[in-house]
Design an enzyme around this catalytic site. Structure first.
Site, PDB file in Angstrom:
ATOM      1  N   HIS A 249     -79.419  -1.152 -32.195  1.00 24.06           N
ATOM      2  CA  HIS A 249     -80.793  -1.661 -32.232  1.00 24.06           C
ATOM      3  C   HIS A 249     -81.303  -1.811 -30.802  1.00 24.06           C
ATOM      4  CE1 HIS A 249     -79.718  -5.687 -30.826  1.00 24.06           C
ATOM      5  NE2 HIS A 249     -78.715  -5.686 -31.691  1.00 24.06           N
ATOM      6  N   ASP A 376     -63.775  -8.785 -45.995  1.00 25.62           N
ATOM      7  CA  ASP A 376     -62.453  -9.084 -45.435  1.00 25.62           C
ATOM      8  C   ASP A 376     -62.284 -10.596 -45.263  1.00 25.62           C
ATOM      9  OD1 ASP A 376     -60.245  -9.373 -43.436  1.00 25.62           O
ATOM     10  OD2 ASP A 376     -60.348  -7.176 -43.481  1.00 25.62           O
ATOM     11  N   SER A 391     -73.271  -6.258 -33.197  1.00 22.21           N
ATOM     12  CA  SER A 391     -74.161  -5.108 -33.351  1.00 22.21           C
ATOM     13  C   SER A 391     -73.580  -3.889 -32.646  1.00 22.21           C
ATOM     14  CB  SER A 391     -75.533  -5.417 -32.749  1.00 22.21           C
ATOM     15  OG  SER A 391     -76.134  -6.498 -33.412  1.00 22.21           O
TER      16      SER A 391
END
Length: 440
Positions: A249, A376, A391
């Protein structure tokens, strides 16, 4: 006469009812045909299929099918297994498949075979420093003058988020470049001619520095910044071209909330020191520090909605996988199990289980191509889900790199968005359609 009239009227009514009944029967029949499996399959047959060399893709197709000519036979091979059609890419090129019904060709599908492309998945924690193109205006400052509090920058029409590229025709690269111009203006009384960049447009404005009555220094009434730093995660590295992609991003300025226009930047190694666990309404965060030697391992040339991109000096190492993986196009990504690679402790890259909740086959570059959920237990216990700094963590499914983690859902930190890898590769300058040519 009356009796004949009534009979004719009855006949009209009868014919009208018959037409309506026949219409309803035809409509129901058409709808029913639409639900028949062969008809649905025929309608859903794709007009175009893309597959990489040495890889295969599967579609649902029970109709007999054959490659259209020698060119097609050289580009790909096909095999039918029940109601599935398996297409194996052989050599890059473009050709057609032909579907038959009762011995007649009824539909064609264009097949593109792309050059084989494999990249190294990342997962490493990286430190990022961006240098802006000029100096970024991040706020206005009111100066105490003899006529009251004023901001010369605000009077000149300079807005938060603007970039000052030149002063009096001279290029501005960092904050220290601005001070001599202000001091000289105070001595001569000459105004400053600013070249401003705003929303991809440039314009000039005139700014008159004012004397601060507190310390008798001249000021422009603007808060400015020339760089930004943070941490993120490496997504991929292409050994052939030395190009990389990270974050998934755009990096925006913390004050202006606008994307930072990059002049240049550096990538360094970083180490995760601790984790602030995410909760509903409060996204967590990786806390990390840059490597002690501050060694620059790559540059930053682009800051886009799909992440940061540039060139690495060398493979940064420390990844979980040392062998390049094939990549998946957006139409290949499926709902179901996957893994992400990321660091939650020191600099160790680990694989954690996730689930692709939804995915959109995208024909054009777009962010938020998929939704993933952390499954998980170990990662959930450690981070609460997706946290800031994660990210760019690569997403792996069925042995292929399919995308990167981008955003967390504020009200559900276990879930977030991912971007398809093909758009990050495009932004990095790795042309999927000419990958072999580029590598050579």
């Amino acid at each position: 006469m009356n009796g004949g009239g009534r009979s004719e009227e009855s006949e009209k009514v009868y014919l009208e009812k018959s037409r309506k009944i026949i219409g309803v029967i035809l409509l129901v029949s058409l709808v029913a045909i639409g639900f028949l499996k062969p008809v649905k399959e025929f309608v859903q047959l794709p007009r175009q299929i893309t597959v990489f060399e040495t890889q295969q893709t599967t579609i649902e197709a029970s109709l007999p099918v054959h490659p259209a000519g020698q060119k097609a036979s050289e580009a790909f091979s096909i095999q039918q297994s029940g109601n599935n059609l398996i297409i194996d890419g052989k050599h890059s090129g473009e050709a057609e498949l032909v579907y038959d019904f009762a011995g007649f060709p009824v539909k064609r599908t264009n097949v593109k075979v792309l050059p084989d492309l494999k990249v190294l998945p990342g997962g490493q924690s990286i430190g990022v420093k961006l240098n802006t193109m000029g100096v970024l205006v991040v706020g206005h400052h009111q100066i105490k003058t003899a006529e009251g509090k004023k901001s010369p920058g605000e009077i000149a029409g300079v807005q938060v988020g603007d970039i000052i590229k030149k002063i009096n025709g001279k290029k501005i690269e960092e904050m220290s470049d601005v001070t001599p111009f202000i001091q000289n203006s105070g001595k001569t009384g000459e105004p400053l001619k600013l070249l401003i960049a705003r929303d991809a447009k440039e314009f000039e404005t005139t700014l008159y520095p004012l004397k601060d009555t507190n310390d008798h220094a001249y000021r422009i009434g603007l808060y400015i910044r020339d760089s930004a730093a943070g941490i993120g995660t490496m997504t991929f590295y292409d050994p052939a071209s030395k190009k990389y992609g990270a974050l998934g991003h755009v990096i925006s300025d913390m004050d202006t909330k606008k994307p930072i226009v990059v002049d240049d930047g550096q990538v360094m190694r970083s180490t995760v020191t601790s984790i602030e666990k995410g909760t509903n309404g409060n996204p967590g965060e990786k806390l990390a520090r840059f490597s002690s030697d501050h060694e620059v391992i790559g540059d930053i040339t682009k800051n886009t909605p799909f992440g940061i991109f540039g060139n690495m000096k060398e493979d940064m190492g420390g990844g979980l996988m040392n062998t390049p993986l094939p990549v998946a196009l957006s139409n290949e990504v499926k709902k179901g199990p996957a893994q992400i690679l990321t660091v939650v402790d020191n600099d160790k890259v680990e694989a954690f289980d996730v689930k692709v909740v939804s995915t959109i086959p995208q024909k054009f570059p777009a962010t938020k191509g998929m939704v993933i959920k952390i499954t998980d237990p170990r990662l959930l216990n450690k981070t609460g889900g997706i946290v800031q700094g994660m990210s760019g963590s690569p997403i792996i499914q069925n042995g292929k790199l399919i995308g990167a983690v981008t955003h967390v859902f504020v009200n559900d930190p276990t879930s977030g968005y991912g971007v398809h890898i093909e758009w990050m590769l495009n932004e990095a300058g790795i042309d999927l359609y000419h990958a072999k040519k580029q590598a050579s």
